[in-house]
Design an enzyme around this catalytic site. Sequence first.
Site, PDB file in Angstrom:
ATOM      1  CG  HIS A   1     -14.339  -0.666  -6.965  1.00  0.00           C
ATOM      2  ND1 HIS A   1     -13.395  -1.249  -6.166  1.00  0.00           N
ATOM      3  CD2 HIS A   1     -14.810   0.412  -6.291  1.00  0.00           C
ATOM      4  CE1 HIS A   1     -13.297  -0.556  -5.032  1.00  0.00           C
ATOM      5  NE2 HIS A   1     -14.138   0.464  -5.086  1.00  0.00           N
TER       6      HIS A   1
ATOM      7  CG  ASP B   1      -2.303   0.629   0.862  1.00  0.00           C
ATOM      8  OD1 ASP B   1      -2.319   1.704   0.229  1.00  0.00           O
ATOM      9  OD2 ASP B   1      -3.336   0.042   1.235  1.00  0.00           O
TER      10      ASP B   1
ATOM     11  N   GLY C   1       4.611   1.287  -1.663  1.00  0.00           N
ATOM     12  CA  GLY C   1       4.674   1.687  -3.058  1.00  0.00           C
ATOM     13  C   GLY C   1       3.360   2.229  -3.566  1.00  0.00           C
ATOM     14  CG  ASP C   2       1.216   5.198  -6.634  1.00  0.00           C
ATOM     15  OD1 ASP C   2       0.298   4.462  -7.023  1.00  0.00           O
ATOM     16  OD2 ASP C   2       1.225   6.426  -6.809  1.00  0.00           O
ATOM     17  CG  PHE C   3      -1.744  -0.033  -7.085  1.00  0.00           C
ATOM     18  CD1 PHE C   3      -2.497   0.798  -7.889  1.00  0.00           C
ATOM     19  CD2 PHE C   3      -2.287  -0.435  -5.875  1.00  0.00           C
ATOM     20  CE1 PHE C   3      -3.753   1.236  -7.525  1.00  0.00           C
ATOM     21  CE2 PHE C   3      -3.542   0.003  -5.476  1.00  0.00           C
ATOM     22  CZ  PHE C   3      -4.278   0.837  -6.311  1.00  0.00           C
TER      23      PHE C   3
END
Length: 293
Positions: free
Chosen positions: A261, A215, A241-243
Amino acid sequence: MDTRITEATKAMAGAKDATELSPEGILQLGLGFWASKTLLSAAELGLFTELAAGPLDGETLRQRLGLHERGARDFFDALVTLRMLERDGGVYRNTAATERYLDRNKSTYVGGMLAGAGRRLYANWGLLTEALRTGKPQNGTADGEDLFEMLFSDPEKVEMFAKAMSGGSLQAAEALARRFPWANYDTFIDIGTAEGRLPVEVGRLHSHLSGGGFDLPPMRPVFEAYVERHALADRLSFYSGDFLAGPLPSAEVLVMGHILHDWNLEVKRELLAKAWSALPKGRRARRLRPDHR
């Protein structure tokens, strides 16, 4: 015209005479927020946690919660009608469901989702008409502001968001922990883990597994505190991290919950491609044993 034919035709078409119609369903749906806000307020007040220690008469419960005399009894009785409480004479107790899921001291607590709904979503949905007319977000963000940047701007908002995600994830997490063939795997990572409800549920039932949650960096202390409370810090770690901006961490099983979503089709495909790339090459084509297909 033969009236018998007319009536038979109406019956076959499912038509109803005006005298048989009722506005009840319309009114119940339109005023459904009455019941919703009653539950949200009860959860916010910690009513179910108070009753988890034992049944209480109405006056004692009112005083414990710090409520005014004017509406307290009607409030408690409304919760009985809504099947959120049980009453024997003037004594109130939790139902089996509220005892299990709305006591803040239990690991099965899902009230974080209700707390988030009461503090943010309830007001946001009140602006639905404005959103439909203007097309602008009504979630508290300024024009062009990123929702997650706003939510993660201070520790209190981060914790509230994490607990809300935990509340909405418990049932799915429990089902995945029980039903997925984890015996076939050794490592897993929950993408967008928030507090870490899913890794904890899975790790608790399968002692051979190691992994953790991925996350944004502000979620680390919330995740690590939750995992520590469940004595799983030796097997579950936080991956920062940042996906949207970088690759995903590698593990044999990657789980995405309440993520896809949020994004359009292009981003969905990008995230799934990143997940595929993060799987160990030897595991990408691996099939489950026949008894788990």
